[in-house]
Design an enzyme around this catalytic site. Structure first.
Site, PDB file in Angstrom:
ATOM      1  N   PRO A  47      37.582  44.689  42.396  1.00  0.00           N
ATOM      2  CA  PRO A  47      36.602  45.775  42.482  1.00  0.00           C
ATOM      3  C   PRO A  47      36.496  46.674  41.259  1.00  0.00           C
ATOM      4  CG  PRO A  47      38.510  46.244  43.865  1.00  0.00           C
ATOM      5  CD  PRO A  47      38.686  44.857  43.354  1.00  0.00           C
ATOM      6  N   HIS A  56      24.252  58.487  38.716  1.00  0.00           N
ATOM      7  CA  HIS A  56      25.297  58.731  37.711  1.00  0.00           C
ATOM      8  C   HIS A  56      24.872  58.148  36.367  1.00  0.00           C
ATOM      9  CE1 HIS A  56      29.122  59.776  40.186  1.00  0.00           C
ATOM     10  NE2 HIS A  56      28.057  60.405  40.599  1.00  0.00           N
ATOM     11  N   LYS A  60      31.262  45.372  41.009  1.00  0.00           N
ATOM     12  CA  LYS A  60      30.224  44.350  40.937  1.00  0.00           C
ATOM     13  C   LYS A  60      29.980  43.570  42.232  1.00  0.00           C
ATOM     14  CE  LYS A  60      28.692  44.784  36.872  1.00  0.00           C
ATOM     15  NZ  LYS A  60      28.017  46.025  37.204  1.00  0.00           N
ATOM     16  N   TYR A  87      28.241  47.400  32.984  1.00  0.00           N
ATOM     17  CA  TYR A  87      28.503  48.252  34.146  1.00  0.00           C
ATOM     18  C   TYR A  87      27.220  48.517  34.928  1.00  0.00           C
ATOM     19  CZ  TYR A  87      30.956  51.646  37.031  1.00  0.00           C
ATOM     20  OH  TYR A  87      31.528  52.285  38.109  1.00  0.00           O
ATOM     21  N   TYR A 116      37.990  56.407  35.449  1.00  0.00           N
ATOM     22  CA  TYR A 116      38.868  55.237  35.440  1.00  0.00           C
ATOM     23  C   TYR A 116      40.034  55.571  34.518  1.00  0.00           C
ATOM     24  CZ  TYR A 116      35.108  52.336  37.456  1.00  0.00           C
ATOM     25  OH  TYR A 116      34.144  51.801  38.267  1.00  0.00           O
TER      26      TYR A 116
HETATM   27  P1  RFL Z   1      30.660  40.727  53.541  1.00  0.00           P
HETATM   28  O1  RFL Z   1      30.396  42.171  53.347  1.00  0.00           O
HETATM   29  O2  RFL Z   1      32.064  40.259  53.608  1.00  0.00           O
HETATM   30  O3  RFL Z   1      29.876  40.292  54.854  1.00  0.00           O
HETATM   31  C1  RFL Z   1      30.101  39.048  55.481  1.00  0.00           C
HETATM   32  C2  RFL Z   1      29.673  39.181  56.915  1.00  0.00           C
HETATM   33  O4  RFL Z   1      29.790  37.925  57.553  1.00  0.00           O
HETATM   34  C3  RFL Z   1      30.417  38.100  58.806  1.00  0.00           C
HETATM   35  N1  RFL Z   1      31.050  36.812  59.165  1.00  0.00           N
HETATM   36  C4  RFL Z   1      30.552  35.964  60.092  1.00  0.00           C
HETATM   37  N2  RFL Z   1      29.473  36.038  60.878  1.00  0.00           N
HETATM   38  C5  RFL Z   1      29.216  35.015  61.739  1.00  0.00           C
HETATM   39  N3  RFL Z   1      30.041  33.919  61.829  1.00  0.00           N
HETATM   40  C6  RFL Z   1      31.148  33.811  61.059  1.00  0.00           C
HETATM   41  N4  RFL Z   1      31.950  32.746  61.156  1.00  0.00           N
HETATM   42  C7  RFL Z   1      31.435  34.863  60.129  1.00  0.00           C
HETATM   43  N5  RFL Z   1      32.417  35.079  59.232  1.00  0.00           N
HETATM   44  C8  RFL Z   1      32.175  36.258  58.655  1.00  0.00           C
HETATM   45  C9  RFL Z   1      31.388  39.237  58.578  1.00  0.00           C
HETATM   46  O5  RFL Z   1      31.776  39.875  59.793  1.00  0.00           O
HETATM   47  C10 RFL Z   1      30.549  40.147  57.678  1.00  0.00           C
HETATM   48  O6  RFL Z   1      29.739  41.027  58.430  1.00  0.00           O
HETATM   49  O7  RFL Z   1      29.954  39.864  52.372  1.00  0.00           O
HETATM   50  P2  RFL Z   1      28.602  40.100  51.554  1.00  0.00           P
HETATM   51  O8  RFL Z   1      27.454  40.418  52.460  1.00  0.00           O
HETATM   52  O9  RFL Z   1      28.518  38.955  50.613  1.00  0.00           O
HETATM   53  O10 RFL Z   1      28.830  41.465  50.734  1.00  0.00           O
HETATM   54  C11 RFL Z   1      29.763  41.496  49.690  1.00  0.00           C
HETATM   55  C12 RFL Z   1      30.436  42.872  49.611  1.00  0.00           C
HETATM   56  O11 RFL Z   1      30.838  43.288  50.912  1.00  0.00           O
HETATM   57  C13 RFL Z   1      31.662  42.809  48.719  1.00  0.00           C
HETATM   58  O12 RFL Z   1      31.387  42.111  47.502  1.00  0.00           O
HETATM   59  C14 RFL Z   1      32.200  44.159  48.288  1.00  0.00           C
HETATM   60  O13 RFL Z   1      32.358  45.069  49.342  1.00  0.00           O
HETATM   61  C15 RFL Z   1      33.551  43.902  47.603  1.00  0.00           C
HETATM   62  N6  RFL Z   1      34.457  45.003  47.772  1.00  0.00           N
HETATM   63  C16 RFL Z   1      34.302  46.063  46.947  1.00  0.00           C
HETATM   64  N7  RFL Z   1      33.359  46.006  45.965  1.00  0.00           N
HETATM   65  C17 RFL Z   1      33.188  47.052  45.154  1.00  0.00           C
HETATM   66  O14 RFL Z   1      32.315  46.979  44.264  1.00  0.00           O
HETATM   67  N8  RFL Z   1      33.957  48.198  45.313  1.00  0.00           N
HETATM   68  C18 RFL Z   1      34.921  48.299  46.295  1.00  0.00           C
HETATM   69  O15 RFL Z   1      35.565  49.313  46.420  1.00  0.00           O
HETATM   70  C19 RFL Z   1      35.127  47.204  47.156  1.00  0.00           C
HETATM   71  N9  RFL Z   1      36.052  47.260  48.154  1.00  0.00           N
HETATM   72  C20 RFL Z   1      35.445  45.003  48.789  1.00  0.00           C
HETATM   73  C21 RFL Z   1      36.232  46.166  48.976  1.00  0.00           C
HETATM   74  C22 RFL Z   1      35.663  43.894  49.607  1.00  0.00           C
HETATM   75  C23 RFL Z   1      36.664  43.888  50.600  1.00  0.00           C
HETATM   76  N10 RFL Z   1      36.877  42.679  51.374  1.00  0.00           N
HETATM   77  C24 RFL Z   1      35.907  41.631  51.377  1.00  0.00           C
HETATM   78  C25 RFL Z   1      38.054  42.333  52.040  1.00  0.00           C
HETATM   79  C26 RFL Z   1      37.192  46.197  49.984  1.00  0.00           C
HETATM   80  C27 RFL Z   1      37.422  45.068  50.796  1.00  0.00           C
HETATM   81  C28 RFL Z   1      38.477  45.212  51.863  1.00  0.00           C
HETATM   82  C1  PHB Z   2      34.050  53.072  45.141  1.00  0.00           C
HETATM   83  O1  PHB Z   2      33.456  54.166  45.085  1.00  0.00           O
HETATM   84  O2  PHB Z   2      34.492  52.616  46.215  1.00  0.00           O
HETATM   85  C2  PHB Z   2      34.267  52.293  43.905  1.00  0.00           C
HETATM   86  C3  PHB Z   2      33.661  52.713  42.724  1.00  0.00           C
HETATM   87  C4  PHB Z   2      33.858  51.988  41.561  1.00  0.00           C
HETATM   88  C5  PHB Z   2      34.665  50.861  41.576  1.00  0.00           C
HETATM   89  C6  PHB Z   2      35.241  50.439  42.758  1.00  0.00           C
HETATM   90  C7  PHB Z   2      35.053  51.164  43.932  1.00  0.00           C
HETATM   91  O3  PHB Z   2      34.865  50.180  40.425  1.00  0.00           O
END
Ligand code: RFL
Ligand code: PHB
Length: 399
Positions: free
Chosen positions: A301, A80, A305, A393, A209
């Site tokens: 989110p 993109h 980032k 971004y 957005y």
């Molecule tokens: P993760 O992905 O939370 O992975 C952590 C892993 O550790 C495991 N774990 C354990 N394992 C062993 N022993 C324990 N005691 C443990 N406790 C936990 C968990 O099962 C998991 O597998 O962290 P990591 O690797 O730092 O990655 C970060 C990203 O996942 C996160 O920053 C993003 O996904 C944030 N986020 C989003 N970011 C975006 O840019 N766009 C989004 O749309 C977006 N949606 C989200 C999200 C984060 C969410 N969380 C954390 C609730 C939606 C959700 C629901």
């Molecule tokens: C997504 O595709 O899940 C997404 C994209 C941009 C954002 C957050 C989530 O800022």
């Protein structure tokens, strides 16, 4: 990992958590010849299914390619070159390459990143233990920190030279840092996101957005056949209160701008509410224990980032372990927290800026709403403001 094999009792780097941060770190360390073991509390299917982020910065794509996990991303990822901002009845495109000297971002879902990294780790027989829940990390300031974990009904220990907590916001590793040593910084927001996946082709080529008096909306995508869509909702909202028709109608209402197309509708295959928060733990290390990704920091989110920051942390850490192995010097490990926190705070600021500029705060005054619009008009009318946005971004900062 085949659990019939003897369980590892000792390793150079113990990694807690097989999310994006833990998995990429394991692959990068493997590439540098540094031995490690990954412990993950969930099973493989669960880890591969979790719906989360969708946007990768160039640096994240480069890191995945460098560790051999770039093949499917190259085939299926969608490059993109911009995003669209909609507000005040107008629509404005931010052109990333023109404003940054060539940077772009990639749409490739976190679920797919995780699947690719797990497949590589398993194919090479590298130690990755599912359903192994860390319960405590001890001895951070000794030469031999230990991870205590439960697996198949047994209490086990993994003795390490170093431990990296990649166990997300609710993990245990952060708790091994005593209160007096670390400081936390938090902010919560008075709204959440209702996120849906739809079997419906995205009608816009790029992410949209939208700021509207009805609240924020975001149109993203997962593939040419699947849309990912978000609506601002009140905190504590029950997703069941949102019928499919209500969701589509509200998305159309918020995304509407002069001449814009209505969304193509299709079955919704996932629906969930996620709260928004900002959080930073400082420092990101204590003795021989390091924190990476969501274990150390959370961003709302809106700036896309979270995943990118997690990758940036472990890239710094992998270089530091490589430097230690090659030179015997721990200087890069010692600098890890300071190195990462500069990028973390920049991303915290951008995510906060995006969030508070685009959402309707239930307590905001008409004056506050006008300030948001003034900020958005400035992004549209000033090349300097647009360039600042584009650099943030895409995660591309010159110098
Ligand atoms: P993760 O992905 O939370 O992975 C952590 C892993 O550790 C495991 N774990 C354990 N394992 C062993 N022993 C324990 N005691 C443990 N406790 C936990 C968990 O099962 C998991 O597998 O962290 P990591 O690797 O730092 O990655 C970060 C990203 O996942 C996160 O920053 C993003 O996904 C944030 N986020 C989003 N970011 C975006 O840019 N766009 C989004 O749309 C977006 N949606 C989200 C999200 C984060 C969410 N969380 C954390 C609730 C939606 C959700 C629901
Ligand atoms: C997504 O595709 O899940 C997404 C994209 C941009 C954002 C957050 C989530 O800022």
């Amino acid at each position: 990992m085949d659990t019939a094999l003897p369980l590892p009792r000792r390793t150079r780097v113990g990694i807690v958590g097989a999310g994006p941060a833990g998995l990429l770190l394991a692959r990068l360390l493997h590439g540098h010849g540094v031995e490690c073991v990954v412990l993950e509390s969930r099973d493989r299917a669960y880890a591969e299914r979790r719906q989360r982020a969708g946007i990768l910065e160039q640096g994240a794509v480069d890191a995945l390619r460098a560790c051999g996990a770039g093949a499917r991303l190259e085939r299926e990822g969608i490059a993109h070159d911009g995003v669209e901002l909609r507000f005040d009845g107008r629509s404005h495109r931010i052109d990333f390459p023109a404003l940054t000297g060539g940077s772009r971002v990639w749409v490739y879902a976190q679920t797919e990143v995780v699947k690719d990294l797990i497949a590589l780790q398993v194919a090479e027989g590298a130690p990755l233990l599912f359903e192994a829940e860390a319960v405590a990390v001890e001895g951070a300031t000794t030469d031999r920190p230990v991870v205590r974990y439960r697996h198949a009904g047994r209490d086990l220990t993994l003795e390490c030279d170093y431990v990296v907590g990649c166990d997300g916001f609710h993990g245990v590793t952060r708790r091994s840092v005593p209160d007096g040593v670390s400081r936390t910084f938090d902010r919560t927001y008075p709204y959440s996101w209702l996120g849906v996946l739809a079997d419906a082709p995205p009608v816009y080529d790029e992410l949209v957005y939208a700021h509207s008096p009805r609240g924020f909306a975001l149109a993203s995508m997962r593939s040419p056949a699947v849309s990912r869509l978000y609506l601002q909702v009140p905190n504590g909202e029950d997703p069941a209160a949102w019928s499919d028709d209500r969701i589509w109608d509200e998305l159309d209402a918020r995304l509407a701008s002069a001449g814009s197309r209505k969304l193509e509708r299709g079955p919704l295959t996932a629906k969930s509410v996620l709260p928004m928060r900002s959080h930073v733990t400082e420092p990101m290390s204590h003795g021989r224990v390091f924190l990476a990704g969501d274990a150390a920091h959370i961003v709302p989110p809106t700036g896309a980032k979270g995943l990118n920051l997690a990758f940036a942390d472990v890239a710094v850490l992998a270089r530091a372990f490589d430097h230690l192995a090659r030179t015997g010097s721990a200087e890069l490990l010692d600098a890890y927290s300071d190195t990462c926190l500069r990028r973390v705070w920049r991303a915290e600021h951008f995510s906060y800026f995006m969030t508070t500029t685009l959402h309707a705060d239930p307590a905001q005054s008409p004056f506050d709403a006008r300030l948001q619009l003034a900020q958005l008009h400035r992004l549209a009318d000033s090349p300097h403001a647009a360039a600042e946005f584009a650099h943030n971004y895409t995660g591309h900062f010159p110098g």
